[in-house]
Design an enzyme around this catalytic site. Structure first.
Site, PDB file in Angstrom:
ATOM      1  N   ASP A 289       0.669  -1.555  -0.221  1.00 60.51           N
ATOM      2  CA  ASP A 289       0.000  -0.156   0.033  1.00 60.51           C
ATOM      3  C   ASP A 289       1.087   0.931   0.475  1.00 60.51           C
ATOM      4  OD1 ASP A 289      -1.831  -2.161   0.330  1.00 60.51           O
ATOM      5  OD2 ASP A 289      -2.639  -0.604   2.084  1.00 60.51           O
TER       6      ASP A 289
ATOM      7  N   HIS B 201       4.617  -7.315  -0.476  1.00 60.75           N
ATOM      8  CA  HIS B 201       5.047  -8.436  -1.269  1.00 60.75           C
ATOM      9  C   HIS B 201       5.637  -8.624  -2.195  1.00 60.75           C
ATOM     10  CE1 HIS B 201       0.956  -8.990   1.555  1.00 60.75           C
ATOM     11  NE2 HIS B 201       1.511  -7.851   1.554  1.00 60.75           N
TER      12      HIS B 201
ATOM     13  N   SER C  61       7.176   3.951   6.004  1.00 64.31           N
ATOM     14  CA  SER C  61       8.424   4.130   4.892  1.00 64.31           C
ATOM     15  C   SER C  61       8.647   4.209   3.988  1.00 64.31           C
ATOM     16  CB  SER C  61      10.176   3.757   5.571  1.00 64.31           C
ATOM     17  OG  SER C  61      10.453   4.419   5.770  1.00 64.31           O
TER      18      SER C  61
END
Length: 294
Positions: A106, A162, A262
């Site tokens: 995300d 991922h 981050s």
């Protein structure tokens, strides 16, 4: 006579106003002992006391837009437990198109597009060299004139990342560094910020075509904890070093996570292109299209 309208400012509105004041934002998030603040938050966030956990999570929500709707669980033992939450099964499906590299996380998209020789943009008008980011001039040549995307994970987002495609990780180079904030305010003021901060260069090859790609998770203030379970149970810490591996992932498999929020810099060689939906300020979810294969 009309009465003057009085507007009550809530704590969240006040904090938002402070965050929008660039000089104050930069002062509060960077002109402090960054390593000390990071170690303290790392310790405090793990305190597993119900009152402390509830109060710290409530305070965190004042600063950030935190969406727990798709979290796997609703009760958290600590603030850290909430930071690194897992999601319900199927919450981030990976794009099945084999010609697509998916977003690993995300994120809010920062600078992205074509790598000009070996130069990338940090923000408009401020660039840095790929060799400085990777800590390896020879490896940087792999991505000359390729494509890149800067993916910023805010503190309230899902913090796991991922595999963007079926791939094999060949090595991870951990580079010890600073913990500057990576928000837009700091990016405009600190030259070569990503090249200064603690980071990990994940070198991988696509399983079918053998083409190289790289993911560079960059730590920041209050983070300094990049976890990759395929390298071992502990966060990457200590001196700069290179770790060899042959860990295989299917597209969408979880590779690791940040202890807070981050940035990930995503790199692909010449011939790859950024997906048309990528532009500065766009919001992505893990698994959505990021790059197109040649």
């Amino acid at each position: 006579m009309r009465r003057a309208r009085v507007t009550m400012m809530t704590p969240s509105h006040l904090l938002r106003r402070v965050s929008q004041h660039e000089e104050l934002n930069f002062l509060l998030t960077n002109r402090i002992p960054r390593r000390l603040a990071t170690r303290f938050v790392g310790w405090f966030s793990r305190v597993e006391q119900p009152l402390v956990a509830r109060a710290s999570i409530a305070a965190w929500k004042l600063f950030c837009d935190v969406d727990l709707a798709d979290a796997r669980k609703r009760r958290f033992a600590s603030l850290h437990d909430c930071f690194v939450r897992e999601l319900e099964e199927g919450a981030r499906p990976a794009d099945p198109d084999p010609d697509i590299l998916a977003s690993p996380s995300d994120a809010i998209v920062g600078a992205c597009g074509r790598i000009e020789g070996d130069r990338l943009l940090q923000v408009k008008g401020l660039g840095y060299r790929l060799s400085d980011l990777l800590g390896d001039a020879l490896h940087a040549e792999t991505y000359r004139d390729g494509a890149y995307a800067t993916l910023r994970l805010t503190a309230g987002m899902y913090h796991h990342f991922h595999a963007p495609h079926d791939l094999v990780v060949e090595e991870v180079r951990y580079i010890y560094g600073d913990t500057w904030n990576v928000n837009p305010v700091a990016l405009k003021r600190v030259e070569r910020l990503y090249c200064r901060n603690e980071r990990a260069v994940v070198r991988a090859r696509l399983s079918v075509t053998g083409e190289p790609i790289a993911l560079v998770p960059v730590a920041a203030i209050l983070v300094a904890g990049i976890r990759m379970p395929f390298l071992g149970p502990e966060p990457l810490r200590g001196p700069t070093r290179t770790l060899r591996t042959s860990a295989a992932f299917r597209k969408g498999d979880r590779m690791g996570w940040f202890e807070h929020g981050s940035t990930i810099v995503m790199l692909a060689p010449k011939g790859f292109t950024t997906h048309e939906r990528l532009h500065e300020g766009a919001r992505l979810r893990a698994g959505e299209p990021a790059f197109r294969l040649p």
